[in-house]
Design an enzyme around this catalytic site. Sequence first.
Site, short mmCIF file in Angstrom:
data_model
loop_
_atom_site.label_atom_id
_atom_site.label_comp_id
_atom_site.label_asym_id
_atom_site.label_seq_id
_atom_site.Cartn_x
_atom_site.Cartn_y
_atom_site.Cartn_z
N LYS A 112 10.33 6.38 12.68
CA LYS A 112 9.57 7.42 12.29
C LYS A 112 9.53 8.54 13.44
CE LYS A 112 6.40 5.68 8.93
NZ LYS A 112 4.74 5.64 8.64
N LYS A 195 15.58 0.68 1.60
CA LYS A 195 14.37 0.34 1.22
C LYS A 195 13.91 1.48 0.30
CE LYS A 195 10.46 1.21 3.81
NZ LYS A 195 9.09 1.05 4.70
N LYS A 198 8.74 6.16 0.06
CA LYS A 198 7.94 7.23 -0.25
C LYS A 198 8.59 8.40 0.68
CE LYS A 198 3.52 5.19 1.09
NZ LYS A 198 2.54 4.57 0.49
P1 TYM Z 1 2.48 1.40 2.99
O1 TYM Z 1 1.64 2.28 2.35
O2 TYM Z 1 3.80 2.04 3.41
O3 TYM Z 1 3.04 0.43 1.82
C1 TYM Z 1 2.00 -0.39 1.17
C2 TYM Z 1 2.80 -1.78 0.74
O4 TYM Z 1 3.87 -1.72 -0.05
C3 TYM Z 1 4.76 -2.39 0.78
N1 TYM Z 1 6.06 -1.53 0.37
C4 TYM Z 1 7.49 -2.21 -0.21
N2 TYM Z 1 7.49 -3.67 -0.47
C5 TYM Z 1 8.61 -3.91 -1.16
N3 TYM Z 1 9.64 -3.02 -1.04
C6 TYM Z 1 9.34 -1.82 -0.68
N4 TYM Z 1 10.57 -1.02 -1.01
C7 TYM Z 1 8.24 -1.35 -0.33
N5 TYM Z 1 7.93 -0.30 0.19
C8 TYM Z 1 6.59 -0.44 0.49
C9 TYM Z 1 4.61 -2.55 2.17
O5 TYM Z 1 5.18 -3.36 2.78
C10 TYM Z 1 2.93 -2.53 2.21
O6 TYM Z 1 2.68 -3.90 1.88
N6 TYM Z 1 1.19 -0.16 7.34
C11 TYM Z 1 0.82 -0.33 6.03
C12 TYM Z 1 -0.58 -0.01 5.54
C13 TYM Z 1 -1.62 -0.91 6.22
C14 TYM Z 1 -1.73 -2.33 5.99
C15 TYM Z 1 -2.94 -2.44 6.96
C16 TYM Z 1 -1.29 -3.37 5.52
C17 TYM Z 1 -2.57 -0.45 7.18
N7 TYM Z 1 -3.57 -1.37 7.67
C18 TYM Z 1 -3.62 -3.87 7.06
C19 TYM Z 1 -1.73 -4.42 5.62
C20 TYM Z 1 -3.02 -4.91 6.51
C21 TYM Z 1 1.70 0.50 5.33
O7 TYM Z 1 2.24 1.34 5.92
O8 TYM Z 1 1.99 0.32 3.87
#
Ligand code: TYM
Length: 332
Positions: A112, A195, A198
């Site tokens: 990023k 992947k 968004k």
């Molecule tokens: P975020 O908001 O980017 O994504 C939310 C969840 O979706 C999953 N994900 C995917 N899984 C499979 N294939 C894909 N293409 C794909 N794109 C997204 C992500 O792995 C995620 O589980 N850092 C985290 C948010 C977070 C979090 C936490 C997660 C903040 N605190 C504590 C777990 C526990 C994130 O950016 O998710």
Amino acid sequence: RPRVLSGIQPTADSFHLGNYLGALRQWVALQDTHDAFYCVVDLHAITVPYDPEVLRRRTRVAAAQLFAIGIDPERSTLFVQSHVREHAELAWVLGCLTGFGEASRMTQFKDKSAKQGTSATSVGLFTYPVLQAADILLYQADQVPVGEDQRQHLELTRTLAQRFNHRFGETFVTPEAYIPEATAKITDLQEPTAKMSKSSSSPQGILDLLDDPGPLRKKVMRAVTDTGTEIVADEENKPGVTNLLRIYSALSETPIPDLESRYAGQGYGALKKDLAQAVLDTFTPIRERTEKLLADEEQLDRLLARGADRASAVARQTMDAVRDRVGFLGRA
Ligand code: TYM
């Protein structure tokens, strides 16, 4: 009951199929067996440039989508991260236990920040994984349902839990990542080796939960497939078809080999047509329920306030212990 915690960022107008299959579907299922805490991570969302009013709206839309997919406010604690002040407080303490080099090795940060350039990259983006560790450790979570892209952040969380426990005495549960392999990485429909994301996928590459039926169908029908006509899962040589098979298998709860034999000799069109229908069957009720929930913001905000109350009670207990262990003077 074992406990789970997970979070999702309110950084888009809609969650997408990757979020849904990679994480959110597991969130719903785990409610049956676990004490579940789920949060909309607005503190994480401000690590990149954003607009305050848009963030506020997206936070509500995010919460509405989570209730709409089946997170049950009676059984689970769903809340907004910034409503529970302890997240930021624990993140500070954990940040002081995190090596600069250790944080510098986080691949999501490297990707990023490389895209943004150093002068546009915030310190918040750098310490993002430490805040994520705080989210998890505050609730003493045993398991964390996420997609494959979060594995490294989970490793850091485990390291920090163990480091804290070793230095200050047993305080945190060391959590495990919960990443079912079949849906760990859903890829971009236009670029099936990347992947679905968004921030980096084109609109044509992403299936949004809140998309209208017309565009959803079109995007599935125009998904990039591979040379040849055979419908087989082969990650290396046929990433496009493999992704479609994975998605269809997950949505229809049919093993991939069964799909391979069902579509043998039929060509990609037949598979895409049925997949498009499966996507609509899943997404349409979610979109309709989301719209209903958003029509009554007061009710939605009340549900979130209740979630925040329950989350705060747990977070406060953990943080009281942390403050004591690290040597902060108790307030008389
Ligand atoms: P975020 O908001 O980017 O994504 C939310 C969840 O979706 C999953 N994900 C995917 N899984 C499979 N294939 C894909 N293409 C794909 N794109 C997204 C992500 O792995 C995620 O589980 N850092 C985290 C948010 C977070 C979090 C936490 C997660 C903040 N605190 C504590 C777990 C526990 C994130 O950016 O998710």
